[in-house]
Design a protein around this motif. Structure first.
Motif, short mmCIF file in Angstrom:
data_model
loop_
_atom_site.label_atom_id
_atom_site.label_comp_id
_atom_site.label_asym_id
_atom_site.label_seq_id
_atom_site.Cartn_x
_atom_site.Cartn_y
_atom_site.Cartn_z
N UNK A 9 57.83 54.35 47.48
CA UNK A 9 58.27 53.48 46.28
C UNK A 9 58.79 52.03 46.79
N UNK A 10 59.51 52.21 47.83
CA UNK A 10 60.14 50.83 48.36
C UNK A 10 58.91 49.96 49.06
N UNK A 11 57.86 50.45 49.24
CA UNK A 11 56.86 49.57 49.98
C UNK A 11 56.15 48.76 48.94
N UNK A 12 56.10 49.38 47.71
CA UNK A 12 55.37 48.61 46.66
C UNK A 12 55.59 46.92 46.46
N UNK A 13 54.54 46.26 46.43
CA UNK A 13 54.57 44.79 46.62
C UNK A 13 54.87 44.40 45.11
N UNK A 14 54.55 45.17 44.01
CA UNK A 14 54.68 44.74 42.64
C UNK A 14 56.17 45.25 42.02
N UNK A 15 56.27 45.56 40.88
CA UNK A 15 57.38 45.87 40.19
C UNK A 15 57.32 47.29 39.68
N UNK A 16 58.08 48.07 39.69
CA UNK A 16 58.29 49.49 39.15
C UNK A 16 59.52 49.30 38.08
N UNK A 17 59.13 49.75 36.74
CA UNK A 17 60.19 49.53 35.82
C UNK A 17 60.33 51.01 35.06
N UNK A 18 61.06 51.35 34.33
CA UNK A 18 61.29 52.37 33.42
C UNK A 18 61.44 52.03 32.00
N UNK A 19 60.74 52.69 31.14
CA UNK A 19 60.82 52.29 29.71
C UNK A 19 62.09 52.02 29.18
N UNK A 20 63.09 52.99 29.59
CA UNK A 20 64.34 52.87 29.00
C UNK A 20 65.13 51.68 29.46
N UNK A 21 64.72 51.05 30.42
CA UNK A 21 65.53 49.65 30.81
C UNK A 21 64.45 48.73 31.11
N UNK A 22 63.61 48.29 30.27
CA UNK A 22 62.61 47.25 30.12
C UNK A 22 63.28 45.90 30.45
N UNK A 23 62.80 45.44 31.41
CA UNK A 23 63.01 44.03 31.92
C UNK A 23 62.56 42.94 30.94
N UNK A 24 63.62 42.12 30.36
CA UNK A 24 62.97 40.94 29.35
C UNK A 24 61.98 40.25 30.25
N UNK A 25 61.99 39.67 31.52
CA UNK A 25 61.38 38.80 32.26
C UNK A 25 60.15 39.32 32.66
N UNK A 26 59.81 40.78 32.57
CA UNK A 26 58.48 41.27 32.73
C UNK A 26 57.32 40.64 32.24
N UNK A 27 56.42 39.83 33.10
CA UNK A 27 54.93 39.36 32.55
C UNK A 27 53.78 40.27 33.08
N UNK A 28 53.36 41.12 32.21
CA UNK A 28 52.26 41.73 32.92
C UNK A 28 50.72 41.44 32.41
N UNK A 29 50.64 40.13 31.83
CA UNK A 29 49.31 39.46 31.30
C UNK A 29 48.40 39.43 32.50
#
Length: 498
Positions: free
Chosen positions: A154-174
């Protein structure tokens, strides 16, 4: 001086607001307050902010019995539900009873004083409060910690890993490639919503879940609302939906093979004969061994048919810098990974309870009528239905608590303690569910007995009879504890009926 009220309610979500209403309406002579650990009311509907968050039950049964849901949408989005809860609290003055930022840490019962001493952390530090009766309406999961398994790499992933319970407001997945890990209610909500703007969304599941499409609007409810007063229309719709839900649940338990065939057939109707329904939509368990997932207006199926979303049934070998390597050897490319892997079950907010200086161990303890505990006085806990809307059971729990309080006042007694005097009573899990979050927490849960009043009905009609109109005295000890002349604790006036 320590502040005292007759009843302390812990939690200002749907359960807590409903309990506040019933206390005001049915026990107007009792004082109460609601302690809420967070900065706002709403519970689940304030905590979760992930894309598409919505109810997985119709709002005519998830809503309050006393305050009609009048919006056209029966399957409602999170912000609308949160606004409905806030509106209800304002209209009935319940909001004035809430103390925000008060996280309850412990509750100690004193038989000598016939009261609970509640220790909480408030905005300005430690707070001590006392009450005669304690009502726990804090939900069933840990708000501060979600279930998220550790994935190699998981630490090697170049993108973002998020859990729905703590959704980040700044996440842009478009325009990005998204993989949602999971197949429960959260996953089937996220996938079609994110697919509207993402490049592609893949739902990666270890095994399939039963998924049923249902109209987002209840046409009968909307028609009735145009013909009848809102409360009458709401009441009829509520019972219509309750009875339909009970019918289909009983049918699923009685004829699981037939119901399974029909449910999978409906998925095939949505996705067409060439889709691999056997792999991706055919669970290994029977209907209602786990909660059935609802997709309003078939939005998940529409996203799959449009090519914006897909389902992969496989297991994870590791996370790579570019996505997920599966045990089958296949790679799923991803810019964003969403771990919709579930909740961490936590009854009664992890509060430490004690009785006359001794810790109360709730794990394995018999539950009384699905809301109190063997040998524990003046304490109720709200836990909704697993096979229907949460609020239906929460409503009945509050009503029974008020009946109990009024009985104690009428008889001039201060303590009510459920008591099992049958040493041969067999116990079993009070959550007859195979869901992962239940199985992970099984050792920490209370139990139910083999017969009433220690056995759950999981049936709203039966619970209406038992909790709204049934006996208050069955297996309940009422007493009037106090102090004797020599200063020792006494429990005078004990009344026990079985």
């Amino acid at each position: 001086m320590t502040e005292h009220v007759d009843v302390i309610v812990v939690g200002a979500g749907i359960s807590g607001i409903g309990t506040g209403y019933h206390l005001q309406a049915r026990c107007p002579d009792r004082t109460y307050m609601i302690l809420e650990g967070r900065a706002a009311m709403g519970g689940t509907w304030d905590l979760f902010r992930y894309p598409g968050i919505r109810s997985d039950s119709d709002m005519h049964t998830l809503g309050f019995a006393f305050h009609p849901w009048t919006a056209a949408k029966s399957i409602a989005d999170g912000p609308s539900i949160r606004a409905y809860v806030e509106e209800t609290a304002r209209e009935y003055g319940i909001d004035r009873k809430i103390r925000y930022g008060h996280h309850v840490k412990s509750a100690a019962w004193s038989t000598e004083d016939a009261r609970w001493t509640v220790e909480a952390t408030g905005p300005d530090g430690p707070v001590t409060l006392t009450c005669n009766f304690l009502s726990m309406c804090a939900g069933y999961y840990n708000y501060a910690k979600a279930y998220s398994p550790e994935f190699d790499g998981a630490d090697s992933f170049a993108g973002r890993i998020v859990h729905p319970q703590f959704w980040p407001e700044d996440l842009d997945y478009s325009g990005k490639r998204v993989v949602v890990i999971g197949s429960g209610a959260t996953a089937v909500t996220l996938v079609p919503t994110m697919a509207q703007t993402a490049a592609h969304v893949t739902m990666l599941q270890r095994s399939p879940t039963y998924i049923v499409a249902r109209p987002g609007e209840d046409r009968v409810a909307n028609w009735l609302r145009g013909k009848l007063p809102s409360k009458a229309a709401y009441g009829i719709t509520r019972w219509k939906n309750v009875l339909m839900g009970m019918f289909f649940y009983r049918l699923a338990r009685k004829k699981p093979a037939k119901v399974k065939e029909r449910m999978i057939g409906m998925v095939r109707d949505h996705l067409g004969p060439d889709y691999d329904v056997a792999t991706h939509f055919t669970p290994r368990y029977n209907p209602w061994d786990q909660r059935v997932c609802l997709v309003p207006d078939g939005d998940l199926f529409a996203a799959i048919n449009a090519g914006n979303a897909s389902i992969v049934t496989d297991t994870i070998a590791r996370i790579t810098p570019d996505g997920i390597r599966l045990d089958s050897g296949k790679d799923l490319p991803a810019d964003v990974i969403v771990t919709a892997t579930g909740l961490e079950l936590q009854l009664m907010s992890g509060v430490a309870f004690s009785l006359d200086g001794q810790p109360i161990e709730l794990a394995g303890r018999l539950q009384y009528k699905g809301m109190m505990f063997d040998g524990v006085p003046n304490l109720s806990s709200t836990f909704g239905y697993t096979n229907a809307s949460w609020t239906l059971k929460a409503d009945l729990t509050a009503i029974y608590m008020c009946r109990l309080l009024n009985t104690m006042t009428k008889r001039g007694l201060r303590q009510a303690t459920p008591y099992n005097d049958d040493p041969t009573m067999k116990s079993e899990s009070f959550l007859d569910f195979t869901s992962g979050y239940v199985q992970r927490a099984a050792a920490s849960l209370p139990t139910q007995g083999e017969r009433k009043p220690w056995k759950l009905n999981q049936n709203y009609a039966l619970d209406v009879l038992a909790l709204k109109f049934g006996s208050i005295d069955d297996a309940m000890r009422f007493s009037n504890p106090g102090r004797s002349k020599d200063g020792r604790s006494t429990d005078a006036g004990t009344l026990q009926t079985a």
